[in-house]
Design an enzyme around this catalytic site. Structure first.
Site, PDB file in Angstrom:
ATOM      1  N   CYS A 133       0.834  -1.203   0.000  1.00  0.00           N
ATOM      2  CA  CYS A 133       0.000   0.000   0.000  1.00  0.00           C
ATOM      3  C   CYS A 133       0.867   1.250   0.000  1.00  0.00           C
ATOM      4  CB  CYS A 133      -0.912  -0.026   1.231  1.00  0.00           C
ATOM      5  SG  CYS A 133      -1.890   1.472   1.402  1.00  0.00           S
ATOM      6  N   CYS A 136      -0.435   4.098   2.269  1.00  0.00           N
ATOM      7  CA  CYS A 136      -0.270   3.833   3.704  1.00  0.00           C
ATOM      8  C   CYS A 136       1.184   4.018   4.133  1.00  0.00           C
ATOM      9  CB  CYS A 136      -0.659   2.401   4.068  1.00  0.00           C
ATOM     10  SG  CYS A 136      -2.141   1.805   3.291  1.00  0.00           S
ATOM     11  N   ASP A 137       2.118   3.551   3.325  1.00  0.00           N
ATOM     12  CA  ASP A 137       3.496   3.407   3.807  1.00  0.00           C
ATOM     13  C   ASP A 137       4.542   4.222   3.056  1.00  0.00           C
ATOM     14  OD1 ASP A 137       2.593   1.581   5.713  1.00  0.00           O
ATOM     15  OD2 ASP A 137       2.720  -0.084   4.310  1.00  0.00           O
TER      16      ASP A 137
END
Ligand code: NAP
Length: 309
Positions: A133, A136-137
């Site tokens: 992701c 997300c990261d």
């Protein structure tokens, strides 16, 4: 025992669109989701191909609006993981981790999850350098090296998004030609931060508590190269975007499956009367937010017709 008119399993774009239509049709509807709303699309940083979405629309902002719209039409919600189903009777039964649910019609919208890269060390280092992701990261790898595995639309689009963070983003693809659409490829080749490692696969990821190295094999020459994290960074990011696996294990034996995907007709009907399937879990050629949402609308309207008879 409460018997709903319709239960929708999965709150991605397909399930949410089905919820919106079922709620609007005043069907007594329950929407079951095991995690967060949105499915795969919430890991998408930018959506520019859903009608009406202009600049700055992200997967999560689009889903937040879809969720709000579903709530407006009085759809009941529950968080549970459906593990088994019984579709043999007129009343369908769903067995979740937390309870049992009954409905006269079911709409399956369970979608798919990211396929793992499949090499030693990957599983142990998820969240410690290995990710699926970018939104997300990505920010964990500010000014660091980032590697993206895959050559499809997702891999290349997410790699380009990751250039906002990384000092260099390298796409590792198992062939010497990208699968991604021409328009996406062209943008990627123009981006100065993007690099490509062709004919290559990741065979090992390692590190003590975080990713410190990986081994990449050239599939044509057989040569293996070990890539170590630059000393000043101590780590680097590896993002896997190599397709998806359908989430259909709980429907085995209950509904017809084809390589894990559910075949339907254009009314979204499966081989079981009263059971519909929508979105990425279906056997279909085009897996997009817009097609999942359209499937959801059709399934809810067809479920309404089914219930009338
Ligand atoms: P995909 O099109 O199935 O591409 C998967 C990529 O991963 C391919 O390049 C494949 O290589 C590679 N791959 C598969 N298994 C592998 C393995 N074990 N090891 C190494 N590489 C492997 O998946 P996707 O990119 O996630 O896209 C899924 C669907 O969503 C597609 O229909 C796509 O068009 C759509 N999508 C559209 C957009 C958009 O329109 N903006 C954005 C994202 C996704 P090969 O090429 O060698 O097979």
């Amino acid at each position: 025992m409460q018997v709903y008119d319709v239960i929708i399993i999965g709150a991605g774009p397909g399930g949410l669109a089905a919820g919106l239509y079922a709620g609007r049709s005043r069907l007594n509807t329950l929407l079951i989701e095991k995690e967060k709303d949105g499915g795969q699309i919430v890991i998408t940083s930018e959506i520019e191909n859903y009608p009406g979405c202009l600049d700055e629309e992200s997967g999560s902002s689009l889903i937040a609006r879809m969720t709000k719209q579903v709530e407006k039409f009085g759809v009941e919600r529950v968080k549970d993981n459906i593990e088994k189903v019984d579709f043999t009777g007129d009343t369908k039964v769903l067995y979740g981790k937390n309870g049992e649910y009954h409905a006269r019609a079911v709409i399956i919208a369970t979608g798919a999850f990211p396929r793992p890269i499949g090499c030693p060390g990957e599983k142990e280092l998820i969240g410690k350098g290995v990710s699926y992701c970018a939104t997300c990261d990505g920010n964990f790898f500010e000014d660091m090296d980032i590697y993206v595995v895959g050559g499809g639309d997702t891999a290349v689009e997410e790699a380009m998004y990751l250039t906002k963070f990384g000092r260099k983003v390298t796409v590792i693809h198992r062939r010497d030609e990208l699968r991604a659409a021409k328009s996406i490829r062209e943008k990627a080749f123009k981006n100065p931060k993007m690099n490509f490692m062709w004919d290559s696969v990741v065979t090992e990821i390692g590190g003590d508590g975080m990713v410190e190295y990986m081994v990449v094999k050239n599939v044509k020459t057989g040569e293996e190269t070990r890539i170590d994290a630059p000393e000043e960074d101590g780590t680097f990011g590896i993002f896997g975007f190599i397709g998806f696996l359908p989430q259909s294990g709980m429907f085995e034996g209950a509904v017809e499956l084809e390589n894990g995907y559910i075949p339907t007709n254009e009314k979204m009907e499966t081989n079981v009367p009263g059971v519909f399937a929508v979105g990425d879990i279906r056997v279909k050629d085009v897996r997009q937010v817009v097609t999942a949402a359209a499937d959801g609308a059709i399934a809810a309207l067809m479920a309404e017709k089914y219930l009338e008879h």
